[in-house]
Enzyme design. Structure first.
Site, short mmCIF file in Angstrom:
data_model
loop_
_atom_site.label_atom_id
_atom_site.label_comp_id
_atom_site.label_asym_id
_atom_site.label_seq_id
_atom_site.Cartn_x
_atom_site.Cartn_y
_atom_site.Cartn_z
N SER A 1 0.84 -1.19 0.12
CA SER A 1 -0.02 0.04 0.13
C SER A 1 0.85 1.13 -0.19
O SER A 1 1.99 1.24 0.95
CB SER A 1 -0.93 -0.04 1.25
OG SER A 1 -1.81 1.18 1.20
N HIS B 1 2.62 11.87 -1.54
CA HIS B 1 2.37 13.54 -1.35
C HIS B 1 3.52 14.21 -1.82
O HIS B 1 4.61 14.62 -1.09
CB HIS B 1 1.99 13.87 -0.10
CG HIS B 1 0.79 13.12 0.43
ND1 HIS B 1 -0.43 13.53 -0.06
CD2 HIS B 1 0.69 12.27 1.25
CE1 HIS B 1 -1.47 12.82 0.55
NE2 HIS B 1 -0.76 11.95 1.46
N HIS C 1 -2.33 7.26 -5.16
CA HIS C 1 -2.32 6.04 -4.18
C HIS C 1 -2.32 4.95 -5.02
O HIS C 1 -2.82 4.69 -6.06
CB HIS C 1 -3.68 6.23 -3.42
CG HIS C 1 -4.12 5.00 -2.88
ND1 HIS C 1 -5.29 4.19 -3.47
CD2 HIS C 1 -4.05 4.22 -1.73
CE1 HIS C 1 -5.54 3.27 -2.82
NE2 HIS C 1 -4.60 2.89 -1.89
N VAL D 1 -2.30 -3.18 -3.57
CA VAL D 1 -2.69 -4.29 -4.02
C VAL D 1 -2.39 -5.18 -2.88
O VAL D 1 -1.64 -5.22 -1.99
CB VAL D 1 -1.59 -4.72 -5.22
CG1 VAL D 1 -2.08 -4.39 -6.53
CG2 VAL D 1 -0.60 -4.40 -5.03
N HIS E 1 -20.17 13.60 1.61
CA HIS E 1 -20.61 15.11 2.29
C HIS E 1 -19.96 16.09 1.65
O HIS E 1 -20.79 17.28 1.75
CB HIS E 1 -20.09 15.14 3.77
CG HIS E 1 -18.65 14.80 3.77
ND1 HIS E 1 -17.83 13.89 3.44
CD2 HIS E 1 -17.64 15.87 4.16
CE1 HIS E 1 -16.44 14.05 3.43
NE2 HIS E 1 -16.15 15.20 4.06
#
Length: 302
Positions: free
Chosen positions: A92, A96, A106, A109, A178
């Site tokens: 993972s 940045h 990002h 697997v 949201h």
């Protein structure tokens, strides 16, 4: 069935090494290494950088962990597996970059195995998952199209249906309800892949992991020398706040890690080094910052 754990383990560890080497070459510096173990079973290898010239923060994480009972986030959609022992492994990563014109990215697997109870006639149950997605701050159409073309080509050998399905899944998964916007321009997302057997599922997962460098590094090289000032850095920090919101509110990987007593430092390495929130802020019309909104909804890139 017997799941070839060692084969997957070796692939994931090798993938981490290849990606870190390419990033170190681009950075002109070395990643830090942190090897850790987990009390309940297993451990991992965290490769990370903070304060680099190219990457303000980045982590490429390998883990292989075991547990006695599936956590709620893993068994919520598989009630019949509740209570089984398990193991999970994979790579993972979140990068940045410092330059606001270079997108955050990002990739993940993974393989998950729910073991059959001892003495039962049940089978071990496995599934693969993963994907990659791009989160630009100052987006360029050609970058999004390149990223999606590489994603398409990675899964095309496994069926004409794979890219449309996994792209749609990515658009829907990386959606901030949201905020009524996507996290970025999407890519691929898949989970619960096992229906065609281990070898086929593993080959698809490898193809997704192996495509990462081709998808991302050309964008890095195209944008890394673009000049920027405080205005762009402030907007980057503001938009990074959306990344934090998604990871802490919606991301299943974060929830699984925390619920399974995972290593908090590694789980939260995906967070940006700085982020800001502004009350009811809106960019000025017809500015580069305002143009980002056109990219934050599902669309066809190819």
């Amino acid at each position: 069935m017997t799941v070839p754990i060692s084969t997957a383990h070796d692939y994931f560890l090798g993938l981490q090494s290849r990606i870190v080497q390419a990033l170190e070459d681009a950075e002109g510096g070395s990643f830090n290494t942190d090897q850790w173990t987990r009390d309940e079973g297993g451990g991992g290898l965290s490769r990370y950088i903070e304060g680099g010239k190219l990457l303000e923060r980045g982590g490429v994480l390998f883990s292989h962990v075991q547990g006695k009972t599936l956590p709620p986030s893993a068994s919520a959609h598989r009630k019949e597996l509740a209570g089984r022992s398990w193991e999970a492994m994979g790579v993972s990563m979140v990068l940045h970059p410092r330059n606001p014109y270079v997108p955050t990215v990002h990739m993940n697997v993974r393989l998950f195995v729910a073991h059959a109870p001892q003495g039962s006639d049940d089978d071990n149950v496995f599934w693969f998952g993963g994907g990659l997605d791009l989160t630009p701050y100052y987006p360029f159409e050609e970058d999004a199209r390149h990223f999606h073309q590489v994603c398409h080509d990675a899964v095309q050998p496994f069926g004409d249906d794979k890219y449309p399905a996994y792209k749609k899944w990515c658009d829907e998964y990386f959606y901030l309800k949201h905020r009524r916007e996507t996290r970025g321009v999407g890519g691929l997302f898949f989970d619960d892949v096992n229906e065609q057997g281990f070898d086929h599922s593993f080959a698809l997962t490898r193809s997704v992991g192996d495509c990462f460098l081709d998808a991302y590094m050309p964008i890095v090289e195209a944008r890394r020398h673009t000049e920027y000032a405080e205005r762009e850095r402030e907007f980057q920090a503001y938009r990074r706040g959306r990344y934090v919101e998604f990871n802490l509110v919606f991301d299943r990987g974060t929830l699984f890690g925390l619920q399974s007593d995972g290593r908090t430092e590694s789980i939260l390495l995906s967070m940006p080094p700085t982020a800001t929130w502004r009350y009811n802020w809106q960019p000025e019309p017809d500015t580069p910052e305002a143009r980002l909104a056109a990219f934050l909804h599902p669309r066809q890139w190819l």
